[in-house]
Scaffold this active site. Structure first.
Site, PDB file in Angstrom:
ATOM      1  N   LYS A 148      -0.534   8.417   2.863  1.00 61.02           N
ATOM      2  CA  LYS A 148      -0.855   7.015   3.104  1.00 61.02           C
ATOM      3  C   LYS A 148      -1.961   6.840   4.141  1.00 61.02           C
ATOM      4  CE  LYS A 148       3.856   5.446   2.078  1.00 61.02           C
ATOM      5  NZ  LYS A 148       4.983   4.620   2.575  1.00 61.02           N
ATOM      6  N   PRO A 167       0.814  -1.216   0.000  1.00 56.34           N
ATOM      7  CA  PRO A 167       0.000   0.000   0.000  1.00 56.34           C
ATOM      8  C   PRO A 167       0.857   1.279   0.000  1.00 56.34           C
ATOM      9  CG  PRO A 167      -0.754  -1.563   1.666  1.00 56.34           C
ATOM     10  CD  PRO A 167       0.569  -2.037   1.190  1.00 56.34           C
ATOM     11  N   GLU A 168       0.632   2.125  -0.984  1.00 55.41           N
ATOM     12  CA  GLU A 168       1.284   3.436  -1.037  1.00 55.41           C
ATOM     13  C   GLU A 168       0.195   4.459  -1.331  1.00 55.41           C
ATOM     14  OE1 GLU A 168       5.016   3.503  -3.165  1.00 55.41           O
ATOM     15  OE2 GLU A 168       5.442   1.414  -2.658  1.00 55.41           O
TER      16      GLU A 168
END
Length: 268
Positions: free
Chosen positions: A51, A2-3
């Site tokens: 994020k 996840p970014e």
């Protein structure tokens, strides 16, 4: 991994089913908020900040961070079976028609909406935010010219949204070694422009791609391709570690970098 693009995409999916809806029931499966109840609150907005994913319901903001394994799922309110184990659910939000479940969230906080600015006070300009400020991001990066570019790009206090995948890809496309000091980068603006373009083009994709099309068999130039041949020059990609202990402790994620030794020559 996840970014910023992943969080943006998740926020869009949640916004489609939560925004403008009243919460019928809520569960926060972390000790600090176990008794919290936002039933009856109207979800006004769902958005990403770097994020972080924010759900604004009434006067409260639900903040979550996916870290390495977190993910949000949306299910219809008809008893659909969850695709992740129930014990990994950290947040459950029910409307009349849908159920949003946050699994394995690395962070989960409830805060008054008036506390958002102080909570994110140190966060740098958001590459996917409406107020992206390249000049401010450059200023923050240049404030520590001795830091390596690869480490500085990961520091969310400089600019928000870049993770380890984009860090390696940005350095490759900029033909720079990640360990190059920021003060020795001849054209920092081109690095920032590359960062902005990569996250913008990927924010609505289900599969991240930096090589052009997400439909191609190989969608990344270097990340995860140690030992495989560079798509440009056929030199084997190498992998090594780059980071600062403080950042490693602050966020649990892979600190390896992937480099083409020919396209990204070592500093002499």
């Amino acid at each position: 991994m996840p970014e910023g693009d992943t969080v943006y995409h998740q926020a869009s999916a949640l916004r489609a089913v939560l925004a403008g809806k009243f919460l019928e029931s809520t569960q926060f499966r972390v000790p600090q908020y176990a008794t919290a109840d936002l039933s009856g609150e109207l979800v006004e907005e769902v958005l990403s900040r770097g994020k972080h994913l924010l759900i604004r319901a009434g006067e409260t903001t639900i903040q979550s961070h996916l870290k390495m394994e977190g993910i949000w799922h949306v299910y219809p309110r008809n008893g659909a079976r969850w695709k992740r184990p129930g014990h990994t659910a950290r947040c459950v939000l029910n409307t009349a028609e849908h159920q949003a479940v946050g699994f394995s969230l690395g962070e989960l906080h409830l805060m008054p909406r008036t506390s958002e600015d102080s909570f994110f006070a140190d966060l740098g300009p958001d590459l996917l935010g409406p107020d992206w400020d390249q000049d401010e991001a450059r200023r923050r990066l240049q404030a520590q010219p001795e830091r390596s570019l690869g480490v500085a790009l990961l520091d969310q206090r400089n600019l928000a949204g870049i993770g380890n995948v984009f860090r390696s890809e940005i350095c490759f496309l900029s033909r720079l070694r990640p360990e190059t000091p920021v003060g020795e980068v001849a054209d920092l603006d081109s690095v920032l422009e590359m960062s902005y373009r990569l996250l913008q083009v990927n924010k609505n994709r289900s599969r991240r791609a930096t090589t052009g099309s997400a439909s191609t068999a190989i969608s990344l130039w270097t990340y995860g391709r140690a030992g495989k041949l560079c798509l440009r020059c056929q030199t084997p990609i190498i992998r090594y570690y780059l980071g600062e202990e403080q950042l490693r402790q602050a966020a649990i994620e892979d600190r390896s970098v992937y480099v083409c030794p020919y396209c990204q020559p070592a500093r002499v």
